[in-house]
Design a protein around this motif. Structure first.
Motif: not given
Length: 337
Positions: A114-137
């Protein structure tokens, strides 16, 4: 001696228990079809419960303790005892042995996850990956990760789970603060110790806070607005103990107002009938929709080897009881753990 398993134990489980107990011990379990193997109903076991000397199991059906006339030992295959009818067990003179330590490694690893997942925004970044979105800026606050190394974690409760979280946090080069009832007792892998009366001072130092306390009358709803206000706005809160340790409304307000950076939990609120209205299991606020919250539903102990360890420790208590020895994992029913 007669031992009643409070779940639909299979032949191998019954044989494991029986083989470690004195010859002639009668080990029985409910039979027939079931909806959930690791529980049973009153009607499943009523006939066997009346003359059982010991129970071992994961659940205790309502009413079964009242008819268990010979019961002297309950081997509770959990750590927390807040679901038991402690008053009735005390009245009947039943020794309760819990399973503290059986799931400690699994739950401590879940807390670190949980500490890693919160710190690294794991769920958020995985969701963006599934959507095919590049995080910008690049370097934007909404998707920049936090670090664990060099940060301070406060562990509230230093039992079997809390001590293992401390050990793993030290392996990540974190500074570890511990909060416990008796701060005069040193704990390995803990850099600073605070008493419960010093909780607010400890919280102000922490980048991560892990709740690992047992659920008792003293800890019920103890973590509310004053405790949240004592934390850094940049801090994360993790609960792997019991949902009732935290107050739901101020926690939701802190998470939606920016007062708290994030929250993760494997345990949620339970509102019991006759003590709350409406009753039910789970949060009343929609935590699952918040971007800064991640959770699981009582899954931390669902890991390789935990079930076998639970059966082993429960059987150890039966063996000690049968031999007339003090039960190592006996619970102090006056304090609840």
């Amino acid at each position: 001696m007669k031992v009643l398993c409070l779940w639909h134990a299979n032949d191998d489980e019954i044989a494991y228990i029986k083989d470690r107990l004195p010859s002639g011990t009668n080990v029985v379990a409910p039979r027939g079809k079931y909806f959930s193997r690791y529980e049973c109903s009153y009607s499943d076991i009523a006939d066997e419960a009346v003359d059982a000397d010991a129970f071992i199991g994961f659940t205790v059906p309502d009413g079964i303790l009242k008819i268990a006339e010979k019961l002297k030992l309950l081997c509770w295959l959990h750590t927390g005892c807040d679901d038991l009818d402690i008053a009735l067990l005390k009245q009947k003179g039943v020794t309760v042995a819990n399973n503290r330590g059986a799931n400690a490694i699994a739950v401590a690893e879940h807390a670190i996850m949980f500490m890693f997942a919160l710190a690294k925004k794991t769920v958020f970044k995985h969701q963006k990956f599934q959507e095919g979105r590049t995080l910008f800026p690049v370097w934007a606050d909404e998707h920049r990760s936090a670090l664990l190394e060099g940060q301070t974690v406060g562990i509230i409760g230093l039992g079997e789970i809390g001590r293992r979280v401390a050990k793993k946090a030290k392996g990540l080069d974190m500074h570890v603060i511990g909060v416990r009832k008796h701060k005069e007792k040193p704990v390995e892998n803990v850099d600073e110790l605070f008493g419960l009366q010093e909780l607010h001072a400890a919280l102000g130092k922490c980048d991560y806070v892990v709740l690992a306390l047992p659920s008792t009358t003293e800890t019920d709803q103890f973590f509310g607005k004053p405790e949240l206000d004592a934390m850094k706005p940049s801090a994360f809160l993790i609960n792997v103990a019991r949902g009732v340790l935290t107050q739901e409304q101020p926690l939701h307000e802190a998470l939606t107002s920016g007062r708290l950076r994030g929250f993760a939990a494997d345990v949620w609120w339970r509102y019991r009938a006759r003590t709350a209205f409406p009753s039910g299991y789970g949060p009343r606020f929609d935590f699952s929709k918040l971007a800064n919250v991640i959770g699981s539903d009582d899954q931390a102990a669902d890991a390789d080897g935990v079930l076998e360890r639970q059966l082993e420790l429960g059987t150890n208590s039966l063996v000690e009881f049968a031999a007339g020895k003090s039960v190592t994992l006996a619970v102090d029913l006056d304090v609840g753990y």
